[in-house]
Design a protein around this motif. Structure first.
Motif, PDB file in Angstrom:
ATOM      1  N   LEU A 147       0.812  -1.212   0.000  1.00  0.00           N
ATOM      2  CA  LEU A 147       0.000   0.000   0.000  1.00  0.00           C
ATOM      3  C   LEU A 147       0.849   1.266   0.000  1.00  0.00           C
ATOM      4  O   LEU A 147       0.432   2.296  -0.545  1.00  0.00           O
ATOM      5  N   ALA A 148       2.014   1.211   0.609  1.00  0.00           N
ATOM      6  CA  ALA A 148       2.923   2.364   0.628  1.00  0.00           C
ATOM      7  C   ALA A 148       4.026   2.161  -0.405  1.00  0.00           C
ATOM      8  O   ALA A 148       5.205   2.404  -0.150  1.00  0.00           O
ATOM      9  N   ARG A 149       3.636   1.695  -1.554  1.00  0.00           N
ATOM     10  CA  ARG A 149       4.547   1.499  -2.680  1.00  0.00           C
ATOM     11  C   ARG A 149       3.792   1.907  -3.940  1.00  0.00           C
ATOM     12  O   ARG A 149       2.605   1.612  -4.072  1.00  0.00           O
ATOM     13  N   VAL A 150       4.442   2.617  -4.847  1.00  0.00           N
ATOM     14  CA  VAL A 150       3.766   3.112  -6.045  1.00  0.00           C
ATOM     15  C   VAL A 150       3.240   1.934  -6.864  1.00  0.00           C
ATOM     16  O   VAL A 150       3.989   1.017  -7.215  1.00  0.00           O
ATOM     17  N   GLN A 151       1.917   1.965  -7.133  1.00  0.00           N
ATOM     18  CA  GLN A 151       1.249   0.910  -7.914  1.00  0.00           C
ATOM     19  C   GLN A 151       0.679   1.511  -9.203  1.00  0.00           C
ATOM     20  O   GLN A 151       0.501   2.727  -9.324  1.00  0.00           O
ATOM     21  N   ASP A 152       0.356   0.629 -10.132  1.00  0.00           N
ATOM     22  CA  ASP A 152      -0.208   1.090 -11.411  1.00  0.00           C
ATOM     23  C   ASP A 152      -1.494   1.880 -11.205  1.00  0.00           C
ATOM     24  O   ASP A 152      -1.740   2.879 -11.889  1.00  0.00           O
ATOM     25  N   TRP A 153      -2.351   1.417 -10.267  1.00  0.00           N
ATOM     26  CA  TRP A 153      -3.644   2.089 -10.098  1.00  0.00           C
ATOM     27  C   TRP A 153      -3.509   3.488  -9.493  1.00  0.00           C
ATOM     28  O   TRP A 153      -4.446   4.272  -9.505  1.00  0.00           O
ATOM     29  N   HIS A 154      -2.335   3.821  -8.946  1.00  0.00           N
ATOM     30  CA  HIS A 154      -2.133   5.161  -8.394  1.00  0.00           C
ATOM     31  C   HIS A 154      -2.125   6.225  -9.490  1.00  0.00           C
ATOM     32  O   HIS A 154      -2.381   7.396  -9.215  1.00  0.00           O
ATOM     33  N   LYS A 155      -1.777   5.815 -10.709  1.00  0.00           N
ATOM     34  CA  LYS A 155      -1.651   6.776 -11.815  1.00  0.00           C
ATOM     35  C   LYS A 155      -0.683   7.892 -11.436  1.00  0.00           C
ATOM     36  O   LYS A 155      -0.917   9.077 -11.689  1.00  0.00           O
ATOM     37  N   ASP A 180       9.208   2.938  -3.063  1.00  0.00           N
ATOM     38  CA  ASP A 180       8.698   2.971  -1.696  1.00  0.00           C
ATOM     39  C   ASP A 180       8.241   4.384  -1.346  1.00  0.00           C
ATOM     40  O   ASP A 180       8.843   5.373  -1.790  1.00  0.00           O
ATOM     41  N   LEU A 181       7.188   4.460  -0.543  1.00  0.00           N
ATOM     42  CA  LEU A 181       6.622   5.746  -0.151  1.00  0.00           C
ATOM     43  C   LEU A 181       6.709   5.922   1.364  1.00  0.00           C
ATOM     44  O   LEU A 181       6.442   4.984   2.131  1.00  0.00           O
ATOM     45  N   ALA A 182       7.078   7.115   1.793  1.00  0.00           N
ATOM     46  CA  ALA A 182       7.111   7.443   3.218  1.00  0.00           C
ATOM     47  C   ALA A 182       5.781   8.053   3.621  1.00  0.00           C
ATOM     48  O   ALA A 182       5.053   8.603   2.787  1.00  0.00           O
ATOM     49  N   ASP A 213       3.837  10.919   1.657  1.00  0.00           N
ATOM     50  CA  ASP A 213       4.671  11.919   0.989  1.00  0.00           C
ATOM     51  C   ASP A 213       4.784  11.615  -0.506  1.00  0.00           C
ATOM     52  O   ASP A 213       5.120  10.485  -0.896  1.00  0.00           O
ATOM     53  N   PHE A 214       4.499  12.619  -1.298  1.00  0.00           N
ATOM     54  CA  PHE A 214       4.612  12.527  -2.751  1.00  0.00           C
ATOM     55  C   PHE A 214       3.821  11.334  -3.305  1.00  0.00           C
ATOM     56  O   PHE A 214       4.206  10.746  -4.316  1.00  0.00           O
ATOM     57  N   GLY A 215       2.699  11.027  -2.640  1.00  0.00           N
ATOM     58  CA  GLY A 215       1.877   9.909  -3.087  1.00  0.00           C
ATOM     59  C   GLY A 215       0.896  10.278  -4.178  1.00  0.00           C
ATOM     60  O   GLY A 215       0.340   9.400  -4.832  1.00  0.00           O
ATOM     61  N   GLY A 216       0.632  11.583  -4.356  1.00  0.00           N
ATOM     62  CA  GLY A 216      -0.308  12.004  -5.391  1.00  0.00           C
ATOM     63  C   GLY A 216      -1.734  11.971  -4.883  1.00  0.00           C
ATOM     64  O   GLY A 216      -2.089  12.637  -3.913  1.00  0.00           O
TER      65      GLY A 216
END
Length: 795
Positions: free
Chosen positions: A429-437, A448-450, A769-772
């Motif tokens: 969940l705290a990792r950039v995935q395709d569905w995040h766009k 990895d996302l903080a 952070d920087f998750g969009g």
């Protein structure tokens, strides 16, 4: 009338004169007696009594830190160091004792003896005390659980260390002495050289201290050593010199079993829940990362940001203005004095048996350096015990040590560990995935996302979880601090939940709504047209997100102009730009202040960020214009806060506008709850808008679209959710120095929710952070936190 008339006799006059002279000669002695008896009597009596008593301090233990259910987060693991006075280590003690015994044996004749005669008497006694020292070392080795050879090596090591230091200091002193003489312009004589060398060779402090010879023994051996340190033995002494008329045989000398032995507390601070293995059910995760197989994640550094760290260096106060006597920073001893001054009952207990503070600082003490260990240092710090023996009567008194007071937290450590596991990139969940766009070039898929998460009990203001990732372990703190500090993106040393400034974005829209109504700037029955951009002639400024992405408006998609609830549901920027403009600079700043922005909460975890308003902290309105207030209406512009501010603001809405200061320590003092005086209709509209935001298909927090189609963000059976997404502009991060290299850019992802079965019970704030996108990134994490509340029995 003359003296001859009063006293005719010459003899009587002479007797009178002699009497007067005698009285005058005694006057200085009488004055001295009065001074010693009346003026200094109390001090001298204490000094005399002090010479008749021998005190031995016994160690204490630091208080525990426990969670809301009594589970230990920090505790002392008893360990003791066995130290011996240096004069015992180098054997000087035996010579000193022999000299005292010889002087007692010689009596008044000692003063008339030559140097050789005195030395001859001393030489008779020296073997007795050396034999005793040898037996004492055997006894200490047995008590300390080491071999005699090991103890001898430790003793020789101390002697070598002190000798090296003495030689180095002597050489430095001698060089300074010679430089001083040379600067005077005269040539030193042989007598000068001898005087300079004598001063240079003055003993260093290490020769007057005790040194550790056996380190970190367990509590059983430590307490045995304390007992041995109080034992005494009788040594039979021979006749020193029968040729002396006054020489006499001393029957015995009473000496300590192990001379110069002291027992020091060197216990380790144990954090039994710092590393926790968490089992995560993955069936309720978004489909791309879901699985029927649970995942076990070992999370490390649990609650490290909260508990803090210890140090073993005693800090002195940093001087300020010498003329006024002020200090810039209070040192440990001064902080301790201030604490005792404000608590006379604690000060009185601390003085029992010693006269001074039994909790005073010693070199090598463990002291709270950061976090709650620092804030609650005086509560956690224990009081040493004191064993006092009167030399004249043998009477003994023991004031037992008092352990430090336990500090109980509102945190649930198992829940804290679960939330930390949900923020762990290994879960997905705290990792950039395709569905995040994700559109950031610095955040490719798989990065990895903080982030941070706060969970707050609405009714009490108690914090159940306060998580920041990435974090650190205490081992890393000790061995890799430079690496941790150099991480400009992950910033593991920063507690994001309370210590990082974030632009809030759209999550503030419900707050702007209730404040605009409270100040008469908006009526809840009014609809405001979404025109796509606020100003007709500026289509590229103050735009609604739907216009920016799809070139349409919410008025068009809804079929009518949005009202308050719908504006929150669809997160209409134009609606809240309008409210921000109506509130104006003063109104919008006051609105944010009502919800705590600009102030810290005094949790004691260290490094709390108050948030910021305006461009000047001292004068927030300075430079703020209507355009800035308009931006602040959607949580952009000159406003920042923390996840804790966000969670507490939503909890305030859930309480119908009653502001309660959050707390993390049970029983911590805090101000009385404060009613913000919000309009009940506005609060109901805000809560309904939050419900629609996650409950209606058009809501920005309702669903996510993956490669498998749409799926709801929240899927906890029987639990109602009220929430709001936010996507907030974030400052870019560059490397230090020139040329600067871009490390990170993009938007922060927010989701703040209220959750409960019948009413809002818990406020949850998540930021990545920087998750969009808030809905796509932070939403699934908030959902899993609600699952965790159910798993831990809170919902």
């Amino acid at each position: 009338m003359s003296l001859k008339v009063l006293i005719p006799s010459m003899f009587q006059r002479r007797v009178l004169l002699l009497g007067v002279l005698f009285v005058l000669s005694l006057s200085p002695l009488a004055a001295q007696l009065v001074r010693l008896t009346l003026a200094q009597g109390a001090d001298l009596r204490l000094a005399a009594e002090a010479r008749l008593t021998r005190s031995q301090e016994t160690p204490t233990v630091r208080g525990r830190i426990v969670d809301r259910k009594g589970r230990v987060l920090a505790q002392d693991r008893p360990r003791f160091d066995l130290a011996v006075d240096y004069r015992v280590i180098d054997g000087t003690w035996a010579t000193d004792q022999a000299r005292r015994a010889a002087a007692r044996a010689a009596g008044s004749a000692w003063g008339s003896l030559s140097r050789d005669q005195r030395q001859a008497m001393v030489d008779v006694y020296v073997p007795v005390y050396r034999v005793h020292l040898d037996r004492a070392w055997d006894r200490l080795a047995e008590v300390g659980g080491v071999s005699r050879a090991q103890l001898d090596r430790a003793r020789d090591g101390v002697i070598a260390m002190v000798t090296r230091r003495q030689d180095a200091v002597t050489a430095a002193r001698l060089e300074q002495e010679r430089a001083r003489v040379a600067a005077s312009g005269r040539t030193p004589t042989a007598r000068d050289e001898r005087a300079m060398r004598r001063r240079a060779e003055a003993p260093i402090l290490e020769k007057e201290r005790a040194h550790v010879v056996i380190a970190r023994v367990d509590d059983e051996r430590g307490f045995r050593a304390i007992g041995v340190s109080e034992e005494q033995v009788e040594l039979e002494l021979p006749l020193a010199d029968d040729r002396l008329s006054e020489a006499r045989r001393l029957p015995v000398d009473i000496v300590p079993t192990v001379p110069g032995l002291s027992v020091r507390d060197s216990g380790e601070r144990d954090y039994p829940n710092e590393n926790v293995r968490v089992r995560i059910d993955r069936t309720t995760l978004p489909r791309p990362v879901a699985s029927d197989e649970p995942l076990e994640i070992e999370v490390s550094g649990v609650a490290c940001h909260i508990l803090g760290t210890l140090r073993d260096t005693v800090f002195q106060s940093a001087a300020g203005d010498p003329a006024s006597g002020t200090v810039d920073v209070l040192g440990d001893a001064d902080r301790r004095r201030e604490y005792l001054k404000a608590r006379p009952e604690v000060a009185e207990r601390a003085r029992r048996g010693l006269g001074g503070d039994r909790g005073s600082y010693r070199d090598g003490d463990r002291i709270g350096a950061w976090g709650l260990e620092h804030t609650y240092e005086n509560e956690l710090r224990g009081l040493r015990g004191v064993r006092t023996t009167r030399v004249d009567t043998g009477e003994r008194e023991f004031v037992p040590p008092e352990p430090g007071r336990d500090v109980r937290l509102t945190i649930d450590v198992d829940f804290q560990a679960r939330v930390q596991a949900l923020l762990d990139p290994r879960l997905g969940l705290a990792r950039v995935q395709d569905w995040h766009k994700q559109e950031s070039p610095t955040q490719p898929v798989g990065s990895d996302l903080a982030g941070a998460a706060v969970v707050l009990d609405v009714d009490t203001g108690d914090i159940l979880a306060l998580v920041s990732t990435p974090t650190y372990t205490r081992e890393e703190w000790e061995t890799q601090r430079e690496r941790l500090a150099a991480d400009l993106v992950g910033t593991p040393l920063v507690n994001r939940a309370t210590g990082k400034y974030y632009t809030p974005g759209s999550i503030v829209k419900p707050l702007i709504l209730v404040e605009a109504v409270a100040r008469g700037k908006y009526d809840v029955s009014q609809a405001i047209a979404c025109t796509g951009h606020l100003y007709e002639r500026s289509p590229n400024a103050y735009r609604c997100w739907i216009y920016k992405r799809f070139q349409t408006t919410h008025s068009a998609t809804l079929g009518h102009d949005p009202g308050a609830e719908e504006a929150i549901m669809v997160s209409c920027n134009i609606f809240f730009f309008t409210l921000g403009r109506r509130l104006g600079p003063e109104g919008v700043i006051t609105a944010f202040r009502d919800f705590g922005v600009g102030s810290t909460f005094g949790l004691g975890v260290g490094g709390e960020a108050p948030g910021a308003l305006g461009f000047d902290a001292a004068h927030p309105l300075l430079g703020i214009e209507t355009g800035d207030a308009t931006q602040m209406g959607i949580g952009q512009g000159p406003v920042t806060w923390t996840p804790l501010h966000a969670a507490n603001a939503y909890a305030t809405l859930a309480r119908d506008g009653v502001w309660v200061q959050p707390r993390i320590v049970v029983g911590a003092a805090r101000p009385e709850p404060r009613d913000l005086g919000l309009d009940p209709r506005a609060v109901r509209a805000a809560i309904e808008g939050l419900r629609a935001s996650v409950g209606e298909h058009q809501g920005t927090g309702n669903h996510i679209a993956t490669g498998n189609g749409e799926e709801p963000i929240f899927n906890v059976p029987g639990v109602r959710v009220w929430g709001k997404t936010g996507t907030a502009q974030a400052p870019r991060i560059f490397t230090r120095g020139e040329p600067r290299e871009l490390l990170e850019e993009g938007d922060h992802s927010w989701f703040v929710v209220l959750a409960g079965r019948d009413r809002p019970r818990y406020a949850i704030a998540v930021v990545i952070d920087f998750g969009g996108s808030g809905g796509k990134v932070s939403g699934p994490i908030a959902n899993q936190i609600i699952h965790a509340l159910v798993a831990e029995g809170y919902l």
